[in-house]
Design a protein around this motif. Structure first.
Motif, mmCIF file in Angstrom:
data_model
loop_
_atom_site.group_PDB
_atom_site.id
_atom_site.type_symbol
_atom_site.label_atom_id
_atom_site.label_comp_id
_atom_site.label_asym_id
_atom_site.label_seq_id
_atom_site.Cartn_x
_atom_site.Cartn_y
_atom_site.Cartn_z
ATOM 1 N N THR A 104 14.496 14.595 10.219
ATOM 2 C CA THR A 104 15.296 13.436 9.848
ATOM 3 C C THR A 104 14.512 12.165 10.096
ATOM 4 O OG1 THR A 104 17.452 12.355 10.107
ATOM 5 C CG2 THR A 104 16.399 13.195 12.099
ATOM 6 N N GLU A 105 15.129 11.024 9.872
ATOM 7 C CA GLU A 105 14.495 9.723 10.062
ATOM 8 C C GLU A 105 15.237 8.951 11.145
ATOM 9 O OE1 GLU A 105 13.924 5.489 7.632
ATOM 10 O OE2 GLU A 105 14.924 7.207 6.692
ATOM 11 N N VAL A 106 14.472 8.500 12.142
ATOM 12 C CA VAL A 106 15.059 7.650 13.170
ATOM 13 C C VAL A 106 15.154 6.225 12.627
ATOM 14 C CG1 VAL A 106 14.686 6.600 15.437
ATOM 15 C CG2 VAL A 106 14.292 9.057 15.108
ATOM 16 N N ASP B 148 19.751 0.366 23.930
ATOM 17 C CA ASP B 148 19.596 0.680 25.353
ATOM 18 C C ASP B 148 19.822 2.155 25.684
ATOM 19 O OD1 ASP B 148 18.971 -1.906 25.881
ATOM 20 O OD2 ASP B 148 20.769 -2.373 27.042
ATOM 21 N N GLU B 149 20.917 2.719 25.192
ATOM 22 C CA GLU B 149 21.275 4.091 25.550
ATOM 23 C C GLU B 149 21.330 5.024 24.344
ATOM 24 O OE1 GLU B 149 21.357 4.385 28.641
ATOM 25 O OE2 GLU B 149 21.973 2.426 29.423
ATOM 26 N N HIS B 150 20.949 4.535 23.169
ATOM 27 C CA HIS B 150 21.183 5.298 21.939
ATOM 28 C C HIS B 150 19.966 5.315 21.025
ATOM 29 C CE1 HIS B 150 25.075 3.200 23.028
ATOM 30 N NE2 HIS B 150 25.400 4.473 23.168
ATOM 31 N N THR B 151 19.833 6.414 20.280
ATOM 32 C CA THR B 151 18.929 6.479 19.135
ATOM 33 C C THR B 151 19.772 6.882 17.929
ATOM 34 O OG1 THR B 151 16.905 6.972 20.349
ATOM 35 C CG2 THR B 151 17.006 7.733 18.073
ATOM 36 N N THR B 152 19.706 6.095 16.862
ATOM 37 C CA THR B 152 20.472 6.353 15.651
ATOM 38 C C THR B 152 19.555 6.966 14.602
ATOM 39 O OG1 THR B 152 21.969 4.501 16.105
ATOM 40 C CG2 THR B 152 21.880 5.316 13.838
ATOM 41 N N PHE B 153 19.978 8.081 14.015
ATOM 42 C CA PHE B 153 19.143 8.752 13.021
ATOM 43 C C PHE B 153 19.959 9.109 11.785
ATOM 44 C CE2 PHE B 153 20.766 12.035 15.852
ATOM 45 C CZ PHE B 153 21.079 13.108 15.032
ATOM 46 N N ARG B 154 19.246 9.222 10.658
ATOM 47 C CA ARG B 154 19.868 9.459 9.358
ATOM 48 C C ARG B 154 20.343 10.905 9.256
ATOM 49 N NH1 ARG B 154 17.937 11.640 4.789
ATOM 50 N NH2 ARG B 154 15.859 11.801 5.699
#
Length: 332
Positions: free
Chosen positions: A270-272, A277-283
């Motif tokens: 996937t793509e980040v 601060d506390e999160h990574t959002t990815f597609r």
């Protein structure tokens, strides 16, 4: 223990990849040709594996690293490849029988080394990275000054850190040679047995230094992975999906669990999009849809500062936790 029992975010180290990396480097740079840099993993359990592979000398970045290595019996030959102005803690280690060498690049750092009880130094030479290090033409006079102060000068060091990620390899090799010519000129003036340089990015091209200070090779990261070296990604930050929306999902691994100075982390398949601060959002468009609670392995772009954010390395074989190693060289 299964990795699902770990509190996330948690650092995972794949045992097979780690062993591959250690053995591959030891075959390429056996024994004293490699002085592993412990700043990359800050873990004496891992350093013991490097010692068992035949590397008796180590590179450190902080006084704390030197002290901790000595405390666990790995103080046979420790190089603090950094300038320090208060060496009293290091001098006490020397008094206790540990071999500690300190980098110096000025009259002030030479004076500090002698005053604190240090007996051996290397002259740190600027080979192109605008950080620490003296001009090559100043190395000889500084070595003379150190000897007059009663110090043994073991040789020179110079870090071509600005070249670690240069592509293609031919350009990296050419620029490394230019940097090392500066270090060899300084070595001719300084004398001593050590010409210490290099890192994971140049370990396969730097044939001029007689010892290489590589560290990241053991665990690796996505920045070094792009160089196509014979090392495998062994380090991951384990997280859990905590939120799912139309087109994206969020894992509980953020800026406080990994470093972004070399770019965004990656998640296979996937793509980040971004980290907070506390999160990574990815597609999630066009990929298998995650569910809340799913475990995700996040691949950091820079291993050294990522490890320094955690208390423990979890040695794993797939989904099974084999051992838990303290990151015992953290802090100052």
């Amino acid at each position: 223990m299964h990795i699902s029992e770990l509190q996330t975010p948690a650092l995972l180290v794949e045992q097979a990849a780690l062993r591959h990396n250690l053995d591959t480097m030891s075959a390429a740079l056996p024994g004293g040709r490699l002085r592993p840099h412990v700043k990359a993993h800050k873990c004496t359990s891992l350093a013991r594996l490097q010692y068992a592979n035949g590397h008796r000398g180590f590179t450190c970045a902080t006084i704390r690293e030197v002290e901790t290595m000595a405390a666990v019996g790995l103080g046979e030959d420790l190089l603090l490849a950094n300038e320090v102005l208060d060496t009293r803690r290091l001098g006490r280690l020397v008094e206790d029988g540990h071999r500690v060498t300190v980098a110096v690049d000025s009259a002030e750092t030479i004076k500090a080394a002698a005053a604190g009880g240090i007996r051996e130094v290397v002259i740190d030479v600027n080979v192109g990275l605008p950080r620490c290090g003296c001009p090559p033409e100043s190395a000889g006079p500084l070595a003379d000054l150190a000897r007059r102060a009663g110090l043994v000068v073991r040789g020179v060091m110079g870090y071509e850190g600005h070249l670690m990620l240069v592509q293609p390899e031919a350009e990296r090799r050419e620029k490394t040679e230019q940097a090392m010519r500066r270090l060899l000129a300084a070595s001719a003036d300084v004398g001593g047995e050590l010409i210490s340089a290099g890192g994971t990015g140049t370990c396969t091209v730097n044939i001029w230094a007689n010892e290489i200070q590589a560290g990241s090779y053991a665990l690796m990261d996505t920045a070094y992975e792009q160089l196509g070296q014979p090392f495998q990604q062994a380090l991951f930050v384990l997280g859990r999906v905590i939120s799912v929306s139309a087109g994206w999902a969020v894992v509980d691994v953020g800026l406080k669990a990994l470093s972004l100075d070399h770019g965004l982390p990656s998640i296979d398949g996937t793509e980040v999009w971004f980290c907070s601060d506390e999160h990574t959002t990815f597609r999630t468009d066009g990929v298998p849809q995650p569910a809340v609670g799913d475990l995700v392995r996040v691949r950091p772009a820079h291993v050294d500062p990522t490890v320094a954010l955690h208390d423990t390395l979890h040695l794993v074989d797939g989904t099974q936790v084999l051992e838990q190693w303290p990151v015992d060289m953290r802090g100052w």
